[in-house]
Write a protein that holds these residues in place. Structure first.
Motif, short mmCIF file in Angstrom:
data_model
loop_
_atom_site.label_atom_id
_atom_site.label_comp_id
_atom_site.label_asym_id
_atom_site.label_seq_id
_atom_site.Cartn_x
_atom_site.Cartn_y
_atom_site.Cartn_z
N TYR A 1 6.04 2.62 0.18
CA TYR A 1 5.08 1.51 0.15
C TYR A 1 5.27 0.64 1.38
O TYR A 1 6.40 0.28 1.72
N ASP B 1 2.58 -1.99 4.37
CA ASP B 1 1.25 -2.23 4.93
C ASP B 1 1.08 -1.33 6.16
O ASP B 1 2.05 -0.74 6.65
N MET C 1 0.85 -1.17 0.00
CA MET C 1 0.00 0.00 0.00
C MET C 1 0.90 1.24 0.00
O MET C 1 1.88 1.31 0.72
#
Length: 165
Positions: free
Chosen positions: A51, A53, A1
């Protein structure tokens, strides 16, 4: 993400090096980092795009907070923030194709900021996709040089960005 971190830091030497080193030591790739003055004298704002999580970003945030010069960290949501990048591109141009290049630049709300005998410099702001599209349209004229600032961002007035502990 993908995450956009807005990090308020003391405006001191080596703060950028300490922050980027901390991220590098934890194997984070920094897609973009920009640093500039903030609304408060003596403080700078770093905008970092990376990027990870959510759980990993929380750990990174905790590590960043341990740095003495870090004042505040916000994880900005893309859809609730104004996200921009600045592009300067020098493109090959002569008297016969300047009008054509100008007609490409105009719909992007970009501007010609310098004209030379064999080139023009275009300035554009926007999101990455918009700037990439402009570059692709200018490529046939010959891209001589490109400079991009990387992302800068602020939460929208109505947004609730996540303050990180």
């Amino acid at each position: 993400m993908k995450h956009i971190l807005s990090v308020l830091v003391n405006d001191q030497p080596r703060v950028l090096a300490r922050v980027s080193s901390l991220l590098g030591q934890r194997n984070f790739n920094i897609e973009s980092i920009s640093v500039g003055g903030s609304e408060e004298p003596g403080l700078s704002r770093m905008v970092i795009v990376t990027y990870a999580d959510d759980r990993t970003m929380e750990q990174v945030s905790k590590q960043l907070h341990k740095l003495i010069d870090v004042i505040k960290i916000q994880d900005l949501a893309f859809d609730e923030s104004v996200v921009r990048e600045l592009l300067l591109v020098k493109v090959g141009a002569n008297s016969s194709n300047r009008a054509e290049i100008n007609s490409i630049v105009e719909p992007f709300r970009a501007s010609i900021v310098d004209v030379g005998a064999n080139s023009m410099m275009v300035q554009a702001t926007g999101d990455r996709a918009k700037l990439d599209s402009l570059l692709e349209l200018l490529r046939p004229y010959g891209i001589k040089e490109v400079a991009r600032t990387g992302v800068t961002a602020l939460p929208r007035s109505s947004a609730r960005s996540k303050a990180m502990v």
